[in-house]
Design a protein around this motif. Structure first.
Motif, PDB file in Angstrom:
ATOM      1  N   LEU A 103     -34.880  46.874  36.850  1.00 37.83           N
ATOM      2  CA  LEU A 103     -35.067  45.404  37.426  1.00 37.83           C
ATOM      3  C   LEU A 103     -35.059  45.458  38.926  1.00 37.83           C
ATOM      4  O   LEU A 103     -34.757  46.200  39.699  1.00 37.83           O
ATOM      5  CB  LEU A 103     -33.766  44.532  37.092  1.00 37.83           C
ATOM      6  CG  LEU A 103     -33.648  44.514  35.495  1.00 37.83           C
ATOM      7  CD1 LEU A 103     -32.395  43.514  35.264  1.00 37.83           C
ATOM      8  CD2 LEU A 103     -34.936  43.939  34.886  1.00 37.83           C
ATOM      9  N   PRO A 104     -35.882  44.228  39.317  1.00 36.48           N
ATOM     10  CA  PRO A 104     -36.127  44.160  40.661  1.00 36.48           C
ATOM     11  C   PRO A 104     -34.688  43.729  41.208  1.00 36.48           C
ATOM     12  O   PRO A 104     -33.894  43.322  40.701  1.00 36.48           O
ATOM     13  CB  PRO A 104     -37.109  42.965  40.994  1.00 36.48           C
ATOM     14  CG  PRO A 104     -37.708  43.074  39.779  1.00 36.48           C
ATOM     15  CD  PRO A 104     -36.688  43.568  38.587  1.00 36.48           C
ATOM     16  N   PHE A 111     -29.019  38.625  36.047  1.00 34.34           N
ATOM     17  CA  PHE A 111     -28.895  39.601  35.091  1.00 34.34           C
ATOM     18  C   PHE A 111     -27.370  39.694  34.553  1.00 34.34           C
ATOM     19  O   PHE A 111     -26.975  39.526  33.630  1.00 34.34           O
ATOM     20  CB  PHE A 111     -29.510  40.728  34.948  1.00 34.34           C
ATOM     21  CG  PHE A 111     -29.231  41.575  33.587  1.00 34.34           C
ATOM     22  CD1 PHE A 111     -30.123  41.246  32.428  1.00 34.34           C
ATOM     23  CD2 PHE A 111     -28.477  42.422  33.520  1.00 34.34           C
ATOM     24  CE1 PHE A 111     -29.975  42.002  31.272  1.00 34.34           C
ATOM     25  CE2 PHE A 111     -28.206  43.325  32.324  1.00 34.34           C
ATOM     26  CZ  PHE A 111     -29.047  43.060  31.313  1.00 34.34           C
ATOM     27  N   GLY A 112     -26.691  40.003  35.790  1.00 37.42           N
ATOM     28  CA  GLY A 112     -25.083  40.369  35.681  1.00 37.42           C
ATOM     29  C   GLY A 112     -24.363  38.941  35.425  1.00 37.42           C
ATOM     30  O   GLY A 112     -23.157  39.244  35.217  1.00 37.42           O
ATOM     31  N   SER A 113     -24.720  38.021  35.699  1.00 39.18           N
ATOM     32  CA  SER A 113     -23.944  36.606  35.671  1.00 39.18           C
ATOM     33  C   SER A 113     -23.334  36.597  34.235  1.00 39.18           C
ATOM     34  O   SER A 113     -22.131  35.994  34.297  1.00 39.18           O
ATOM     35  CB  SER A 113     -24.776  35.525  36.274  1.00 39.18           C
ATOM     36  OG  SER A 113     -25.918  35.352  35.244  1.00 39.18           O
ATOM     37  N   GLY A 114     -24.070  36.823  33.341  1.00 38.67           N
ATOM     38  CA  GLY A 114     -23.344  36.654  31.943  1.00 38.67           C
ATOM     39  C   GLY A 114     -22.863  37.970  31.250  1.00 38.67           C
ATOM     40  O   GLY A 114     -22.426  37.928  30.171  1.00 38.67           O
ATOM     41  N   THR A 115     -23.035  38.960  32.083  1.00 35.01           N
ATOM     42  CA  THR A 115     -22.510  40.390  31.176  1.00 35.01           C
ATOM     43  C   THR A 115     -21.202  41.054  31.883  1.00 35.01           C
ATOM     44  O   THR A 115     -20.844  42.080  31.426  1.00 35.01           O
ATOM     45  CB  THR A 115     -23.559  41.328  31.510  1.00 35.01           C
ATOM     46  OG1 THR A 115     -23.600  41.638  32.927  1.00 35.01           O
ATOM     47  CG2 THR A 115     -24.865  40.889  31.109  1.00 35.01           C
ATOM     48  N   GLY A 116     -20.475  40.333  32.624  1.00 36.13           N
ATOM     49  CA  GLY A 116     -19.060  40.700  33.470  1.00 36.13           C
ATOM     50  C   GLY A 116     -19.570  41.289  34.793  1.00 36.13           C
ATOM     51  O   GLY A 116     -18.655  41.809  35.344  1.00 36.13           O
ATOM     52  N   LEU A 117     -20.733  41.592  34.967  1.00 33.95           N
ATOM     53  CA  LEU A 117     -21.044  42.101  36.367  1.00 33.95           C
ATOM     54  C   LEU A 117     -20.929  41.132  37.654  1.00 33.95           C
ATOM     55  O   LEU A 117     -21.120  41.612  38.782  1.00 33.95           O
ATOM     56  CB  LEU A 117     -22.416  42.785  36.390  1.00 33.95           C
ATOM     57  CG  LEU A 117     -22.649  43.909  35.548  1.00 33.95           C
ATOM     58  CD1 LEU A 117     -24.013  44.507  35.474  1.00 33.95           C
ATOM     59  CD2 LEU A 117     -21.906  45.232  35.857  1.00 33.95           C
TER      60      LEU A 117
END
Length: 125
Positions: A103-104, A111-117
């Motif tokens: 990913l850029p 992308f990470g805002s909803g994955t725990g990152l």
């Protein structure tokens, strides 16, 4: 894992539960190693699909173990489901981290805002 600990208490097998927890941690290391060594040349789509199949199998085994909570093999199905779930969790985490490389850089936080990152990425922004 909480469900399996409750079943372990019911079937008087709680003495094995600490060993089982350590085994699950070792299984996480094995899953990450397999992703780095064996599956490294496979496309991310195939790895994500394989991970989805493993987690689906885990959920099906959990369902059967819940319906058979009074039988001893229901306990063993729950343990097997925990093993598949832990493997899928660690393997999926490694796959997603590898997917982020493509990913850029400005999309990684999105992308990470909803994955725990999100907490991890906030440190660097």
């Amino acid at each position: 894992m909480a469900f399996t600990s409750l079943m372990a208490l019911q079937f008087d097998k709680f003495y094995l539960f600490s060993v089982f927890s350590i085994f699950l941690m070792a299984l996480s290391c094995i899953a990450r190693y397999l992703n780095a060594r064996v599956w490294i040349n496979a496309p991310h789509q195939k790895r994500i699909f394989a991970n989805c199949c493993i987690i689906l199998l885990s959920n099906v085994l959990f369902t059967f173990s819940i319906f058979n909570i009074n039988n001893i093999w229901g306990f063993y199905l729950g343990v097997l489901a925990c093993i598949f779930h832990q493997f899928s969790s660690a393997f999926g985490e490694a796959v997603v981290m590898g997917y982020l490389k493509g990913l850029p850089s400005d999309l990684v936080i999105t992308f990470g805002s909803g994955t725990g990152l999100a907490g991890f990425c906030d440190v660097f922004t």
